[in-house]
Scaffold this active site. Structure first.
Site, PDB file in Angstrom:
ATOM      1  N   CYS A  53       0.833  -1.207   0.000  1.00 27.42           N
ATOM      2  CA  CYS A  53       0.000   0.000   0.000  1.00 27.42           C
ATOM      3  C   CYS A  53       0.865   1.254   0.000  1.00 27.42           C
ATOM      4  O   CYS A  53       1.367   1.671   1.044  1.00 27.42           O
ATOM      5  CB  CYS A  53      -0.940  -0.001   1.197  1.00 27.42           C
ATOM      6  SG  CYS A  53      -2.005   1.445   1.241  1.00 27.42           S
ATOM      7  N   CYS A  55      -0.440   4.121   2.122  1.00 27.95           N
ATOM      8  CA  CYS A  55      -0.231   3.935   3.565  1.00 27.95           C
ATOM      9  C   CYS A  55       1.232   4.167   3.937  1.00 27.95           C
ATOM     10  O   CYS A  55       1.527   4.789   4.957  1.00 27.95           O
ATOM     11  CB  CYS A  55      -0.577   2.510   4.003  1.00 27.95           C
ATOM     12  SG  CYS A  55      -2.059   1.832   3.281  1.00 27.95           S
ATOM     13  N   ASP A  56       2.153   3.639   3.161  1.00 23.53           N
ATOM     14  CA  ASP A  56       3.545   3.545   3.614  1.00 23.53           C
ATOM     15  C   ASP A  56       4.552   4.377   2.819  1.00 23.53           C
ATOM     16  O   ASP A  56       5.719   4.462   3.220  1.00 23.53           O
ATOM     17  CB  ASP A  56       3.986   2.066   3.573  1.00 23.53           C
ATOM     18  CG  ASP A  56       3.155   1.206   4.521  1.00 23.53           C
ATOM     19  OD1 ASP A  56       2.735   1.739   5.560  1.00 23.53           O
ATOM     20  OD2 ASP A  56       2.927   0.029   4.210  1.00 23.53           O
TER      21      ASP A  56
END
Ligand code: NDP
Length: 315
Positions: free
Chosen positions: A139, A142-143
């Site tokens: 992701c 997300c990261d």
């Protein structure tokens, strides 16, 4: 068999942000929700590290801790959270709907909320599993932030990979797109965006042999599947964007789905084609797939279920 059937007002299947948010709303509406956690209690967030994009946590929070908080909140408000897998459903006769836990325990549920999520597809190599959460991620949204100013790679050639590559290009120094064929699957518009981004380098006919590094990602070894030329690329982040599989197999031919298995909900609702069955989270969302959007649709599912039960004189 029938003497052991348990009657439940609101059954929630799955324990990610969607399921727990549905549980919180259902519990507060006195729907006595029972939530089955499924195979991966807490869902996909339990395999991520820091979550920095969920509102309300100014310093970020670890994914597993966040999901533990979701669970505690749902339990405190009266949700009966149970370990177990729903292995079979029969929605053919209308409510109460029949559901089996671990092939044994039979339930009759007046309303069912499906929040079974989706699972990222992985390449399936050992180093990918070993370094998951230590530089390997599925992701970018997300990261990606953790690789500010650094070099990263992303595997995949669909819209997700192209979109995530352009997202990463704004944060990272350089983004390698590793594509196994000699062309991209992504829409032409997305392809143009990739081509017009100076710090994305697309490597066609390229397959990953190994992600390098002991404790964290230090590079990747790839080979060209035409020339067989091998090379090592130093980098700090390795993203996999080769698609997701919604966890909806047990609802096949029962609940309406698209060609990839994502549940179809009626516009602006969490209602499925079966009365009394609602869906939320990644099981019905192939586009956004964020914890906060999953939580939002979990809320919708509980509100829709509450209205449905009230209309039937249950809640
Ligand atoms: P897709 O299934 O479209 O693409 C997956 C990609 O991963 C393909 O390019 C495939 O390669 C590649 N791949 C699969 N397995 C491997 C492997 N083992 N090694 C290397 N590469 C691999 O998934 P997406 O998540 O990209 O998209 C899912 C759906 O969501 C699509 O319909 C897409 O259009 C849609 N979407 C739409 C968006 C938007 O409209 N903004 C944004 C994101 C997604 P190959 O091409 O060789 O098969």
């Amino acid at each position: 068999m029938s003497e052991n059937v348990e009657k439940i007002e609101c059954l929630i299947i799955g324990s990610g942000p969607a399921g727990y948010t549905a549980a919180i709303y259902a519990a507060r509406a006195d729907m006595k929700p029972v939530l089955y956690e499924g195979m991966q209690p807490g869902g996909q967030l339990t395999i991520t590290t820091d979550v920095e994009n969920y509102p309300g946590y100014p310093d970020g929070i670890m994914g597993p801790e966040m999901m533990d908080n979701f669970k505690k909140q749902a339990v405190r408000l009266g949700t009966d959270v149970r370990f177990g897998m729903i292995t079979k459903v029969d929605f053919s006769k209308g409510a109460p709907h029949k559901v089996w836990v671990d092939d044994k325990h039979e339930i009759e549920a007046e309303s069912v909320i499906i929040s079974t999520g989706a699972s990222a597809k992985w390449l399936g190599i050992e180093s990918e599993t070993r370094l998951n959460g230590s530089g390997v991620s599925a992701c970018a949204v997300c990261d990606g932030f953790f690789y500010r100013g650094l070099d990263v790679a992303i595997v995949g050639a669909g819209d997700t990979a192209a979109e995530e590559a352009t997202y990463l290009s704004k944060i990272c120094n350089k983004v390698y797109m590793l594509i196994r064929r000699d062309e991209m699957r992504a829409s032409k518009a997305m392809q143009h965006r990739v081509e017009n981004t100076a710090n994305i380098e697309v490597l066609f006919n390229t397959e990953t042999d190994e992600i390098l590094g002991d404790m964290e990602v230090e590079g990747v070894r790839v080979h060209n599947n035409i020339t067989n030329e091998k090379k090592e690329i130093p980098l700090k982040g390795f993203f996999v964007a080769i698609g997701h599989t919604p966890n909806t197999a047990i609802f096949k031919d029962i609940i309406d789905m698209d060609d990839q298995g994502y549940i179809i909900t009626k516009p602006d609702t969490a209602k499925t084609n079966v009365e009394g069955v609602f869906a939320c989270g990644d099981a019905q969302d192939r586009i956004y797939r964020q914890a906060v959007t999953a939580a939002g649709t979990g809320c919708m599912a509980a509100l829709d279920a509450e209205r449905y039960l009230s209309a039937k004189g249950h809640a």
